[in-house]
Design an enzyme around this catalytic site. Structure first.
Site, mmCIF file in Angstrom:
data_model
loop_
_atom_site.group_PDB
_atom_site.id
_atom_site.type_symbol
_atom_site.label_atom_id
_atom_site.label_comp_id
_atom_site.label_asym_id
_atom_site.label_seq_id
_atom_site.Cartn_x
_atom_site.Cartn_y
_atom_site.Cartn_z
ATOM 1 N N GLY A 39 0.840 -1.189 0.000
ATOM 2 C CA GLY A 39 0.000 0.000 0.000
ATOM 3 C C GLY A 39 0.873 1.237 0.000
ATOM 4 O O GLY A 39 2.097 1.170 0.158
ATOM 5 N N GLY A 83 2.477 4.840 1.206
ATOM 6 C CA GLY A 83 2.783 5.490 2.466
ATOM 7 C C GLY A 83 4.108 5.093 3.077
ATOM 8 O O GLY A 83 4.888 4.331 2.507
ATOM 9 N N VAL A 136 5.029 3.300 5.780
ATOM 10 C CA VAL A 136 5.377 1.942 6.203
ATOM 11 C C VAL A 136 5.812 1.110 5.005
ATOM 12 O O VAL A 136 6.830 0.418 5.036
ATOM 13 C CB VAL A 136 4.190 1.266 6.919
ATOM 14 C CG1 VAL A 136 4.545 -0.174 7.274
ATOM 15 C CG2 VAL A 136 3.813 2.038 8.165
ATOM 16 N N GLU A 146 -0.420 -1.934 -6.946
ATOM 17 C CA GLU A 146 -1.250 -0.959 -7.652
ATOM 18 C C GLU A 146 -0.539 0.369 -7.868
ATOM 19 O O GLU A 146 -0.790 1.061 -8.834
ATOM 20 C CB GLU A 146 -2.595 -0.771 -6.938
ATOM 21 C CG GLU A 146 -2.470 -0.459 -5.466
ATOM 22 C CD GLU A 146 -3.819 -0.421 -4.744
ATOM 23 O OE1 GLU A 146 -4.806 -0.985 -5.253
ATOM 24 O OE2 GLU A 146 -3.890 0.182 -3.670
ATOM 25 N N ASN A 177 -9.889 7.869 3.998
ATOM 26 C CA ASN A 177 -9.628 7.860 2.560
ATOM 27 C C ASN A 177 -10.561 6.879 1.842
ATOM 28 O O ASN A 177 -11.371 7.264 1.019
ATOM 29 C CB ASN A 177 -8.170 7.494 2.281
ATOM 30 C CG ASN A 177 -7.213 8.457 2.961
ATOM 31 O OD1 ASN A 177 -7.533 9.623 3.161
ATOM 32 N ND2 ASN A 177 -6.053 7.972 3.336
ATOM 33 N N GLY A 235 -7.300 -0.479 -2.882
ATOM 34 C CA GLY A 235 -7.136 -1.842 -3.371
ATOM 35 C C GLY A 235 -6.834 -2.838 -2.267
ATOM 36 O O GLY A 235 -6.597 -4.012 -2.543
#
Lengths: 496, 496
Positions: free
Chosen positions: A263, A265, A267, A288, A378, A382
């Site tokens: 994802g 960000g 991390v 993605e 948000n 995905g």
């Protein structure tokens, strides 16, 4: 203006200003726009429409790939130009309007919007607005830094507005793999068996007679904000890397792992950067969004190939990639999001999915979207596409935040985006809980032992013990399940 | 005993009693047994083990396809023979033990158990117990009325016990399509593009040197209890059929619809029976269980083909099918459950999924498994496999029950198995809510208008209105969200 970017000469008379193009948009229309996590979005037509909506009472339903850059969602929301928005957003102004009930929002799995449109389960798209690098001689279009839902919008919209972005080099031709599955009932297999397989066209098919306007821009994507790893994100990344190392020791995985999805960000960037100094090699991504860390890993020789739907990077990285496309072009591919995120491929490739949670509970349910069960942040993006079908589904969050006034590990999550059935591994800066093969009561003890912040451990253990005393497969005290959220609302802290 | 059913003669000396076979099972072992919704389960070895466990302190982890028949789960639970059970159960005694915390249960998507075993994300299977029609000359085995996870158990277990059921005709050879996807990282496409495609072997491969015992039985499967449609199930079925008819009128679907999956039980049977007098034709199923209604529809000429993992029918229907196999053998196929339920195929075929909920809430979240958030009923089964990847995901439940003391439409579900992101259509006997393209606040009003029992409509509307007044994308009053469940616990009714 570089009119030679309109290689189909009969379209050259369609060039106009953003304002002229925006004037085609009528009240009540459904507009489908390119743009996926800030990449490849409409730079001038949607903003011009927002300007127009300041003066006129006019509202649209806006569908995109994912979030837009340049505060465009904020400008549209501020101007009252949105009646409905899907499938994702990250804008503060828009979020406030959604939470106030002024804009309707559909928080949709990113793989599904295109499916729903093709199946006529959503209203048809009136106008598509698509950023392109250029228009090819057959009228087909070359997208820029994302593909998103643009193939679907171009195919299904009644009318199409194109934004030719001259800041994007024409050499992006070839970095996209444009493929769509057939409509039902005669859908065939999607023949991808490795992240690097290219199965489609290089341009998006488009009927040129649908083009009602062409606008030139030279505005680059909003850059990603890359925060350096801090103590917490580094700690989370370390737990995950140790876990992978142990899986290799156990013979479950090789040093090549399996294709990784991460994802967006801090991390995700921290985990990926952690691979740089590891023994892992020949890694691949089936994800993605590609972030800075993807290209750092390519440069370091650790990552062999990355598949995604968009590139969302810092300004430096943007120039590194697009000024040196020749160096990277065989190392990545951008796909439509209903291919990058499609359930069958994620299962077939055995993706390792790493996504961020807002909070999770003692039984492994994950909330990715809502603050205290009601206010959206948000959206699911995905994360569900990947988590539900992954080889391993990992969710991460900090154990506590706001000077530990908020615990992100809770008796019960206030909104469920990923159920207990879909989550394998939970990680906080405190530690990692491996939930594979565990029943709910075993999971709870793992999570309490390994993930919760020490300030909350005792109370969480007490909740679990008292719930177990009352019984049940998934012991809960319904009257107390949200007490931590309620306390936060009343006192500003989850602490007693 | 029909020793000729052991065509590999070198195995004939392995014949023994059920008690002898059960004696191989040792304390702490992981046992994988055939059996999927009562079909093709172990008829004598597991019961013999349950008998043994009455006298000895001995516990196992038991994995199956889905539920077992003949109260075997109950007998095992009663005898204290189970430490852990997955991925599904429907037995009252076992359920009570699970809810008491005496047996650990993992409620797993039915497509995933085999994946988890192949990926070594679950402990390895020590002994497999598989019901077969016969053992072929190469040692491979012909399953009976289900395939379930037997291919995986046979392949991975260290030792195998076979129950040859002589009540099942040897002519079942050919009704199974035995295929497994490759292990990672080199998994290929599963080449099914229509429910009737057969892509595999007719027998399950088995290394004969692993066979430690062969037991003969002639006990048939526990019959399904087929309840005739009542007013509520008929009403639910009518709403669904009207919905389908309207989708055809709108041009979204043809009179052939798309492959149907129907969960087990009264409602599914009622919906399928409703097709008999409809204009729909040439229907197909891509499901997990075939019930009586499947064969009624085949007989009526409405259903052309059905794919599933098991046949669970009434005694009458059982004889109709297995005494006339020649008539039906080209009309259905039984597959391993990680094929029948695999996400990619469900999406590829565009399955219409109809499953039963325990309760759902105003935003479309569905609870399929837990009573008041803590006590498990049966399990998620395949509902998540199908709902998450379906062309259309439909969930049904009665609006109210127990003389309307319980509303099945609630402010917030007490456990989430299917999230708001995964649910398209909700149906009760009161009516149908079409949630496609709706934001949470719109969904809530649809559900309140169309689905809730009139006795609860006003209070549900009040909850929603007061939550909206406080704001949020998904308005809730966390302090009241479970008040209906709590009231039921305190007063015996959800009514004020």
């Amino acid at each position: 203006m570089s009119v030679e970017r309109i290689r189909l000469e009969t379209l050259r008379h369609k060039v106009m200003t953003a304002e002229q193009a925006a004037s085609f948009i009528q009240n009540g229309m459904v507009v489908g726009s390119s743009g996926f996590t800030k990449a490849g979005d409409s730079k001038v037509v949607l903003p011009a429409f927002a300007e127009r909506a300041k003066k006129e009472s006019i509202k649209i339903t806006l569908m995109t790939g994912a979030s837009l850059g340049h505060d465009t969602d904020g400008k549209l929301a501020e101007a009252g130009a949105l009646s409905k928005r899907m499938p994702f957003q990250v804008d503060r102004t828009l979020r406030n309007k959604i939470n106030a009930g002024e804009v309707l929002f559909i928080d949709q799995h990113l793989s599904e919007s295109a499916e729903l449109l093709h199946n006529e389960n959503l209203p048809p798209v009136d106008i598509a607005i698509i950023e392109v690098a250029y228009i090819d001689r057959d009228g087909s279009i070359v997208p820029t830094t994302s593909v998103g839902n643009s193939v679907t919008f171009a195919g299904l919209a009644k009318q199409v507005i194109l934004e030719i972005n001259t800041a994007v080099p024409e050499e992006v031709y070839g970095i996209h793999d444009i493929y769509q599955a057939e409509n039902y009932p005669h859908r065939n297999v999607i023949p991808i068996v490795a992240p690097w397989n290219k199965i489609g066209r290089k341009t998006i098919p488009l009927d040129p007679s649908k083009v009602i306007g062409i606008v030139f821009t030279d505005i680059t994507d909003s850059p990603a904000d890359i925060a350096a790893p801090d103590a917490k994100t580094s700690s989370i990344a370390r737990h995950i890397l140790e876990f992978f190392e142990n899986e290799v020791k156990l013979g479950h995985l090789t040093d090549r792992l399996l294709p990784i999805q991460a994802g967006i960000g801090k991390v995700a960037n921290a985990v990926l950067m952690g691979f740089k100094d590891s023994n892992f090699y020949d890694l691949t991504m089936f994800s993605e969004v590609l972030q800075d860390s993807t290209f750092d890993l390519i440069d370091s020789g650790k990552l062999s190939f990355a598949s995604a739907s968009s590139i969302t990077v810092s300004k430096d990285c943007y120039h590194r990639v697009f000024d040196n496309l020749q160096r990277y072009r065989d190392k990545f591919v951008l796909r439509p999001q209903n291919i990058s995120n499609t359930p069958g491929l994620i299962r077939r490739l055995g993706v390792i999915a790493i996504n961020t949670a807002i909070e999770f509970d003692i039984y492994g349910n994950v909330n990715s979207t809502h603050v205290s069960g009601t206010k959206i942040m948000n959206g699911i993006g995905g994360s569900g596409d990947f988590a539900r079908n992954a080889y391993l589904s990992i969710f991460v969050t900090q154990a506590a935040s706001k000077e530990n006034a908020i615990s992100h590990v809770l008796p019960m999550v206030s909104h469920v985006d990923h159920t207990e059935h879909d989550v394998d591994i939970l990680v906080t800066d405190i530690g990692l809980a491996d939930l594979r093969g565990l029943a709910p009561r075993e999971r709870a003890q793992q999570i309490i032992n390994n993930c919760v912040h020490p300030d909350y451990r005792e109370e969480l253990q007490s909740y679990f013990d008292r719930a177990c005393a009352r019984g049940g497969h998934t012991p809960h005290l319904l009257e107390e399940a949200f007490s931590w959220h309620l306390r936060l609302g009343e006192t500003g802290t989850m602490k007693k």
